[in-house]
Write an enzyme that holds these catalytic residues in place. Structure first.
Site, PDB file in Angstrom:
ATOM      1  N   CYS A 116      61.434  59.688   1.699  1.00  0.00           N
ATOM      2  CA  CYS A 116      60.330  58.888   1.132  1.00  0.00           C
ATOM      3  C   CYS A 116      58.952  59.396   1.537  1.00  0.00           C
ATOM      4  O   CYS A 116      57.940  58.928   1.005  1.00  0.00           O
ATOM      5  CB  CYS A 116      60.478  57.423   1.523  1.00  0.00           C
ATOM      6  SG  CYS A 116      61.858  56.617   0.704  1.00  0.00           S
ATOM      7  N   HIS A 256      53.375  53.690   1.102  1.00  0.00           N
ATOM      8  CA  HIS A 256      54.696  53.819   0.487  1.00  0.00           C
ATOM      9  C   HIS A 256      55.223  52.427   0.135  1.00  0.00           C
ATOM     10  O   HIS A 256      55.147  51.508   0.950  1.00  0.00           O
ATOM     11  CB  HIS A 256      55.635  54.524   1.462  1.00  0.00           C
ATOM     12  CG  HIS A 256      57.042  54.611   0.977  1.00  0.00           C
ATOM     13  ND1 HIS A 256      57.353  55.095  -0.271  1.00  0.00           N
ATOM     14  CD2 HIS A 256      58.218  54.271   1.563  1.00  0.00           C
ATOM     15  CE1 HIS A 256      58.665  55.043  -0.432  1.00  0.00           C
ATOM     16  NE2 HIS A 256      59.210  54.547   0.661  1.00  0.00           N
ATOM     17  N   ASN A 286      61.130  50.811  -4.947  1.00  0.00           N
ATOM     18  CA  ASN A 286      60.891  52.012  -4.140  1.00  0.00           C
ATOM     19  C   ASN A 286      61.310  53.247  -4.941  1.00  0.00           C
ATOM     20  O   ASN A 286      62.497  53.506  -5.114  1.00  0.00           O
ATOM     21  CB  ASN A 286      61.705  51.900  -2.844  1.00  0.00           C
ATOM     22  CG  ASN A 286      61.524  53.100  -1.933  1.00  0.00           C
ATOM     23  OD1 ASN A 286      60.880  54.083  -2.288  1.00  0.00           O
ATOM     24  ND2 ASN A 286      62.106  53.025  -0.748  1.00  0.00           N
TER      25      ASN A 286
END
Ligand code: UT7
Length: 319
Positions: A116, A256, A286
């Site tokens: 990520c 994020h 996500n």
């Protein structure tokens, strides 16, 4: 000659049309909209459900969106960095294919994988090339087709992830604008808590790995959550201290989008007002490498020249 800094001069994005709402997930696993919304902030996510289309499909669309909006000649791009954890193929760089498809005929390209944090680490690489004077136009794309590695019977992962892509262009700036500082860390302790077990060099694919669902992402959500909260808050605080920034001189937090509670905890530690925290997790979930550029793209209209923006990410690895 003035010092060269690397500024983001253009942004583009793409998300697939198909919307997978929390209500749809309720039909797949034992969960409910109230639980997902209160624990994560996510209401829906986009899924690339057309057969035969991979991450490159979305990356190309995001890059083309940037090229059109900014009226860039793709032949002037020097380098394409493809941040992704879900390449089209295990071998044969997705970035190379994307660069060719968008007409970046004078560029070289490669993939960068840091789960990520892929896009954030890519920002470091892209801006370093520019600041060093080596290249003038670096296209950084963050794209992931997370639905290709998610088990839709596992409620600990399937509720969080979605598909999407974003792209940004880095160019030299002589007014001191652009990337100012970075504080990046990683910690191998994380390998046990968020991973795909099979398909790599330790455990190549076989009938058992498929039967045991070892090609999907598994996470110990609670542990990842704990590390993510402290990790993202620590680096954000550090970068503020190091650059003499206060809650008032930071204009935006671009974090994020993994869980709204992680973003809130980071913002809380920084002391910044909620109005400075850019959030679109409710729409996309996500999207791994695409979260940061999707935030930049969705909120592009808010940014003014000279704004102080803090980027923060946390991902598997840990990164
Ligand atoms: O991008 C980086 C990678 N990932 C992350 O950053 C994710 C980090 N982790 C998280 O966001 C959270 O840990 C999750 C959203 C994955 C889970 O939230 P949580 O608050 O940590 O829940 P939990 O795993 O501690 O589970 C709490 C309860 C459990 O029930 P009991 O044991 O208390 O009865 C779970 O079985 O909630 C249950 N549960 C669910 N219930 C409804 C777990 N998943 C679900 C679900 N729907 N989807």
């Amino acid at each position: 000659m003035n010092k060269i800094t690397a500024a983001i001069t253009a942004v583009g994005s793409y998300v697939p049309d198909f919307v997978m709402s929390n209500q749809v997930l309720e039909t797949l696993v034992e969960t409910n909209d109230e639980w997902i919304t209160s624990r994560t902030g996510i209401k829906e996510r986009r899924i690339l459900n057309e057969e035969g289309k991979g991450t490159s499909f979305m990356a190309i669309k995001a890059a083309q969106n940037l090229i059109e909006k900014a009226n860039i000649d793709p032949a002037t791009i020097d380098l394409v960095i493809m941040a992704t954890a879900t390449p089209d193929l295990p071998v044969a760089s997705t970035g190379v294919y994307v660069a060719t498809q968008i007409g970046a005929v004078n560029a070289f390209a490669y993939d960068l994988q840091a789960a990520c944090s892929s896009f954030l680490y890519g920002m470091s690489t892209a801006s370093a090339y520019i600041a060093a004077g080596r290249y003038k136009r670096v296209l950084l794309i963050g794209a992931d087709k997370m639905s290709s590695i998610i088990d839709y019977t596992d409620r600990a992962t399937c509720i969080i992830f979605g598909d999407g892509a974003g792209a940004v262009l880095f160019e030299p700036n002589e007014e001191g604008l652009g990337v100012q500082d970075e504080f990046l860390r990683s910690d191998g302790v994380g390998r046990e808590f968020l991973k795909i077990e099979a398909g790599g060099s330790i455990l190549p694919p076989n009938e058992d790995t498929v039967a045991n669902k070892q090609h999907f992402v598994h996470q110990d959500g609670k542990t990842v959550f704990k590390y993510a909260v402290s990790g993202m808050a620590d680096v954000s605080e550090k970068i503020m201290e190091r650059n003499n920034l206060t809650k008032d001189t930071v204009q935006w937090l671009v974090a994020h989008q993994a869980n709204k509670r992680i973003i809130d905890a980071t913002a809380h530690r920084m002391g910044v007002d909620d109005s400075k925290v850019l959030v679109n997790i409710e729409k996309y979930g996500n999207t791994t490498s695409a979260t940061l550029p999707l935030v930049l793209s969705d909120f592009e209209h808010l940014f003014k020249k000279g704004d102080n923006i803090i980027f923060a990410a946390f991902g598997g690895g840990f990164t």
